[in-house]
Design an enzyme around this catalytic site. Structure first.
Site, short mmCIF file in Angstrom:
data_model
loop_
_atom_site.label_atom_id
_atom_site.label_comp_id
_atom_site.label_asym_id
_atom_site.label_seq_id
_atom_site.Cartn_x
_atom_site.Cartn_y
_atom_site.Cartn_z
N HIS A 78 -31.52 -64.64 -105.46
CA HIS A 78 -31.10 -63.53 -104.19
C HIS A 78 -29.65 -63.16 -104.29
O HIS A 78 -29.31 -63.03 -102.82
CB HIS A 78 -31.29 -65.02 -103.44
CG HIS A 78 -33.30 -65.49 -102.78
ND1 HIS A 78 -34.02 -64.62 -101.97
CD2 HIS A 78 -33.52 -66.19 -103.82
CE1 HIS A 78 -34.87 -65.01 -102.34
NE2 HIS A 78 -34.82 -66.15 -102.99
N LYS A 127 -25.39 -62.32 -88.62
CA LYS A 127 -25.32 -63.11 -89.32
C LYS A 127 -24.13 -63.76 -90.42
O LYS A 127 -23.41 -63.87 -89.55
CB LYS A 127 -25.22 -61.46 -91.09
CG LYS A 127 -24.29 -60.79 -91.07
CD LYS A 127 -23.67 -59.28 -92.01
CE LYS A 127 -24.84 -58.72 -91.30
NZ LYS A 127 -25.54 -57.64 -92.78
N ARG A 128 -24.40 -64.83 -91.40
CA ARG A 128 -23.26 -65.38 -91.71
C ARG A 128 -22.30 -64.62 -91.66
O ARG A 128 -22.72 -63.39 -92.43
CB ARG A 128 -24.14 -66.26 -93.11
CG ARG A 128 -24.96 -67.32 -93.30
CD ARG A 128 -24.90 -68.58 -91.92
NE ARG A 128 -24.03 -69.30 -92.71
CZ ARG A 128 -24.06 -70.44 -93.07
NH1 ARG A 128 -25.00 -70.49 -92.62
NH2 ARG A 128 -23.17 -71.26 -93.84
N LYS A 133 -19.53 -59.55 -96.75
CA LYS A 133 -20.13 -58.98 -95.65
C LYS A 133 -19.64 -57.67 -94.52
O LYS A 133 -19.96 -57.29 -93.46
CB LYS A 133 -20.93 -60.04 -94.73
CG LYS A 133 -22.16 -60.28 -95.21
CD LYS A 133 -23.49 -61.43 -94.95
CE LYS A 133 -23.70 -62.50 -94.98
NZ LYS A 133 -24.82 -61.78 -95.33
N THR A 184 -32.07 -59.05 -94.33
CA THR A 184 -33.58 -58.78 -93.77
C THR A 184 -33.29 -58.46 -92.92
O THR A 184 -34.21 -57.67 -91.57
CB THR A 184 -34.25 -60.31 -94.09
OG1 THR A 184 -33.18 -62.13 -93.89
CG2 THR A 184 -34.32 -60.18 -95.51
N LYS A 203 -34.63 -56.28 -89.39
CA LYS A 203 -35.85 -56.59 -88.10
C LYS A 203 -34.94 -55.22 -87.16
O LYS A 203 -35.50 -55.26 -86.37
CB LYS A 203 -34.86 -57.60 -87.60
CG LYS A 203 -35.78 -59.03 -88.69
CD LYS A 203 -35.00 -60.74 -88.49
CE LYS A 203 -35.46 -61.33 -89.96
NZ LYS A 203 -34.18 -62.27 -90.45
C1 KUQ Z 1 -27.16 -69.49 -101.71
N1 KUQ Z 1 -28.60 -66.77 -102.04
C2 KUQ Z 1 -26.92 -70.88 -101.27
C3 KUQ Z 1 -28.27 -70.61 -99.06
C4 KUQ Z 1 -27.90 -69.63 -99.02
C5 KUQ Z 1 -28.24 -67.21 -100.45
C6 KUQ Z 1 -27.63 -71.32 -100.12
O1 KUQ Z 1 -30.69 -64.10 -99.60
C7 KUQ Z 1 -31.67 -63.22 -98.91
C8 KUQ Z 1 -31.13 -61.57 -99.10
C9 KUQ Z 1 -29.41 -61.78 -98.95
C10 KUQ Z 1 -28.71 -62.73 -100.00
C11 KUQ Z 1 -29.54 -64.55 -98.85
C12 KUQ Z 1 -28.38 -65.56 -100.58
N2 KUQ Z 1 -28.68 -66.73 -100.02
C13 KUQ Z 1 -28.87 -65.59 -101.51
C14 KUQ Z 1 -27.77 -68.57 -100.80
O2 KUQ Z 1 -27.11 -63.21 -99.18
O3 KUQ Z 1 -28.96 -60.81 -98.87
O4 KUQ Z 1 -31.62 -61.12 -98.40
C15 KUQ Z 1 -33.28 -63.28 -98.85
O5 KUQ Z 1 -32.92 -63.04 -100.65
#
Ligand code: KUQ
Length: 834
Positions: free
Chosen positions: A377, A568-569, A574, A676, A680
């Site tokens: 991801h 978003k976070r 970002k 994502t 939406k």
């Molecule tokens: C990493 N990596 C550590 C929690 C979450 C993480 C702990 O995944 C979304 C993408 C988005 C991406 C996110 C992501 N979260 C990556 C994470 O930043 O771009 O849309 C679902 O694929």
């Protein structure tokens, strides 16, 4: 001995289990509601707390799910079908009640039934806590996937952790983020079913003992361990009006009973009871870091706890149905790893097959690498998980042995393929050497899986060309793309009833199951009468959002303005900062009297910063400070408003997405794996201003470039600028950016706290700024001006809005899941018997 192993089943007659179907009409629902309110909850006229109405309604609906849930389980067992397990440290489910009503097709009946009792559905539903068992996109994606799997009637089970405390609640105190614990289970959770009879035991610590048994086989025992119990809680996942109810199984950690005995006998009773904590802490709290690495021992404990308990659960089930013959296991089971968080599963499946079920290495390995699949991801280096070898050694010594063995055999393969290429062996090793050697979890996941996928076309391409290029050279056939999607049930049918109704009336109701049907809207963009209805629907949604912003932030958003949203976070990549710089630029224009042909604009920003992420917290402070100055200045009246909305979460997005005109997707190209939220917004009729990053690229392809506001460097452009990026030169050459920086640097937004934003200013002026904010500023504000001009022509904007919804069908998670199934899982659909 657990009381749950004491079966009396044989004494119950078969008929006992054959229950009549429950009534699905308003009257029958209201009757049950009343029963639960009065008897199960035991309340009467003395207590009319709205929570109990919510609880009574939840139990009423749960009953309807329960009967379908059992039938779904039976159908899967009888068909003895192949199954998939989605392993994830996060499931951001959002509220369950309205989703259950929608998917059961009970919304009208429930509304009527409650109305007959003098109650209003919306008020009752608003009492449900929003379970925040995830950080952001990755956790919400897991939830959308479960919805789509149930709707497509695929035998997929989610496995996760039942955190006592979910994502922290964010408040804004004195213009800065403050965190409060989210004790979401405080009042109980009617949607979960505890299954203590399926408790599993998980080992930690200790040491290993190697020996050779009578038949000459190498045997390993993991001894002197500290054990923790994993107790499962099942959550029903209903499909859309199809009788399927799948399962999300969440593990809670609990101390073993014998845990305390040693100390107990030594007479230190309180100490021994206190020890229970250690064990029970494992699932106490969600780590609130989205996409940033964290070397904490408790986090590794959580990961192994999930992997071990889930795999034991699956193997127990396999043995129940097939005995101890594992020869067909890999054909019938597939584990989808949601990033590397559960990647220790690769080594753990090896351990269970060998040490607990007596398989030899080669057969265990053949099984493992045929049933694991890994989704990546992110490309951000700080998010790539690596665990110190010494931590593994002390916490999971047996797992480390297995990882070493996997690595040794893997590096043999590498050296056979590229003899003498020592540098390549070093690059590809599962162990990163150095003064503090690390286990590279992504490499473990790749080596142990038959499929590796990214989450959008660009992201998957960058994986094979960059981060994983050595692995791609070795196994090109493993790598594939699965562009993310979102569920149209929650993100359209449920959150946007106005649009849903308009769709039902204009293109029929098929879109809920087959979102490509939205294409049939496209010709209606040219229909003036339809545009008028579209405008009315959108205005009502904007009114709902404006009311929420007024309530929560005390800021007035006039409905005629352009509603411009970034939620978003908070993360530097970002680039919420770029958005804020644009607001400062607009403010500056107002102050200069440069307001000819002005488009009134309301800018909404929301999102949580990881508690330890300094810059992200600075960005929140800046957003709050700019909003304060802008909103208080009488010159901005009717022209510009800005709000930072605290505690952004699933429930808030359900109001924000339908009410937004312009969606901000402005990450530095190459950094956002997919996004994502972008999907939406598009589905709900917002236009996007965005870079060529993540799924934005595919959004633009689907909707057409003329219906998308594109700006900024490409991923290639970003990389080739590195090394000679000159933000100070850019600032000096661009009067607009210079004036924005002047306002920032003169302390205009931090009158009483000199120096407050120095770190932010430095980051913009830093030639090594990885996010290249200044590089994209000019292109961004010019494109914003184009969006503003377009908005002043309502007919054009409406056409574009309709076309965005019309071409959003590709971003249904039903399409994504169909792709996973076609290329990776190969499951057959199963229709439960009614
Ligand atoms: C990493 N990596 C550590 C929690 C979450 C993480 C702990 O995944 C979304 C993408 C988005 C991406 C996110 C992501 N979260 C990556 C994470 O930043 O771009 O849309 C679902 O694929």
């Amino acid at each position: 001995m657990s009381p749950f192993n004491n079966v009396i089943r044989n004494q119950l007659k078969e008929e006992f289990f054959e229950l009549p179907s429950l009534p699905m009409d308003a009257e029958g629902l209201a009757k049950d509601f009343r029963h639960y309110y009065a008897y199960t909850l035991g309340r009467d006229r003395d207590c009319q707390a709205a929570y109990y109405s919510y609880a009574a309604l939840a139990i009423t609906l749960r009953d309807r799910l329960m009967e379908r849930w059992k039938r779904t389980r039976q159908a899967y067992d009888e068909r003895d079908c192949k199954r998939v397990y989605y392993l994830s440290l996060e499931f951001l489910m959002g509220r369950a009640l309205s989703n259950a009503m929608l998917n059961l097709g009970l919304d009208d009946a429930v509304r009527q039934g409650l109305h007959d009792l003098g109650l209003e559905l919306e008020e009752i539903a608003s009492n449900e806590p929003d379970p925040g068992l995830g950080n952001g996109g990755l956790g919400r994606l897991a939830a959308c996937f479960l919805d789509s799997c149930a709707t497509l009637q695929l035998p997929v089970r989610g496995y996760g952790l039942r955190y006592e405390y979910g994502m922290f609640r964010q408040t804004i105190e004195g213009g800065a983020q403050a965190e409060e614990p989210d004790h979401w289970l405080r009042d109980g959770n009617p949607w979960e079913l505890e299954r203590p009879e399926f408790t599993q035991r998980v080992h930690f610590g200790g040491r290993t003992e190697h020996s050779v048994d009578a038949s000459g086989r190498h045997v390993v025992r993991w001894v002197e361990t500290h054990d923790v119990l994993a107790v499962p809680y099942d959550i029903p996942v209903p499909g859309y009006r199809n009788e399927t109810v799948n399962t999300l199984r969440l593990w809670k950690s609990a101390a073993t009973d014998e845990f305390n005995l040693g100390e107990f006998n030594a007479g230190s009773y309180p100490e021994s009871v206190a020890q229970k904590n250690q064990a029970e802490h494992i699932t106490m709290v969600l780590y609130p870091n989205d996409a940033s690495e964290n070397g904490k021992e408790l986090r590794l404990r959580q990961q192994y706890f999930l992997a071990c308990a889930s795999l034991k659960d699956v193997l127990r089930d396999w043995i129940r149905l097939h005995g101890h013959d594992f020869s067909h296991f890999a054909e019938r089971n597939c584990f989808q790893l949601n990033d590397t968080h559960p990647a220790v599963s690769v080594a753990e499946l090896m351990r269970q097959l060998m040490d607990e079920h007596g398989l030899q290495w080669d057969s265990a390995w053949a099984i493992t690498r045929r049933c694991m699949a890994y989704t990546n991801h992110t490309l951000l280096p700080e998010a790539l998980e690596r665990w110190p070898v010494r931590l593994f050694q002390s916490l999971l010594p047996r797992l480390l042995e297995i990882i070493y063995e996997i690595n040794a055999r893997f590096l043999m393969e590498v050296s056979r393929r590229w003899p003498g290429d020592n540098d390549r062996q070093r690059r590809m090793s599962l162990i990163e050497e150095g003064h503090d050697p690390q286990v590279r979890m992504a490499y473990l996941a790749i080596v142990g899986s038959f499929s590796v996928n990214g989450v959008a076309a660009l992201h998957s391409e960058l994986l094979t060309k960059g981060l994983f290029q050595d692995f791609h050279a070795m196994w090109p056939e493993k790598f594939n793309n699965k562009t993310n999607g979102v569920t149209p049930r929650r993100w359209l049918a449920m959150c946007n009833p106005g649009l849903a109704q308009l769709l039902d009336e204009s293109i029929g109701t098929g879109w809920v199951r087959d979102l490509s049907e939205l294409e049939r809207l496209a010709p209606l963009a040219e229909d003036a009468a339809f545009r008028e209805r579209w405008a009315a629907m959108r205005r009502a949604n904007k009114a709902r959002l404006a009311e929420a912003v007024a309530d929560i932030c005390g800021v007035d958003f006039p409905l005629d303005a352009l509603f411009d949203t970034q939620v978003k976070r908070i993360h530097e990549y970002k680039r919420q900062l770029l958005n804020i710089l644009h607001v400062i630029h607009l403010y500056n224009r107002i102050k200069q009297g440069d307001t000819r042909d002005w488009t009134p604009r309301c800018v909404l920003i929301g999102g949580k910063a990881a508690p330890g992420y300094f810059m992200a917290k600075q960005i929140i402070k800046l957003a709050c400070a700019v909003a304060e100055v802008v909103n208080k200045d009488p010159d901005t009246e009717g022209l510009l408003r800005m709000a930072f909305v605290p505690d952004y979460r699933v429930t808030l997005m359900e109001v924000i997405a339908p009410g937004t005109d312009l969606s901000e997707q402005i990450s530095t190209a190459g950094k956002e794996a997919s996004g994502t939220g972008n999907m939406k917004f598009m589905m709900n009729g917002a236009l996007t201003i965005g870079t060529l990053d993540g799924a934005n690229i595919e959004i633009r392809e689907q909707v057409g470039e003329e219906n998308f506001f594109l700006f900024g460097l490409t991923a290639e452009g970003v990389e080739s600028l590195r090394g000679h990026y000159d933000p100070n030169g850019i600032i000096a050459a661009d009067p607009a950016l210079r004036e924005v920086m002047n306002l920032l640097e003169s302390g205009h937004f931090n009158r009483f706290t000199p120096g407050l934003f120095d770190s932010v200013i430095l980051s913009i002026r830093n030639p090594h700024d990885p996010w290249m904010t200044a590089a994209d500023f000019r292109s961004y504000i010019d494109t914003q001006a184009r969006a503003a001009a377009t908005f002043r022509d309502p007919e054009t904007w409406l056409r574009m809005s309709i076309l965005n919804t019309a071409h959003s069908g590709f971003f249904s998670s039903d399409r994504t899941i169909a792709d996973y199934n076609r290329d990776i899982w190969h499951l057959e659909t199963v229709q439960p018997q009614i």
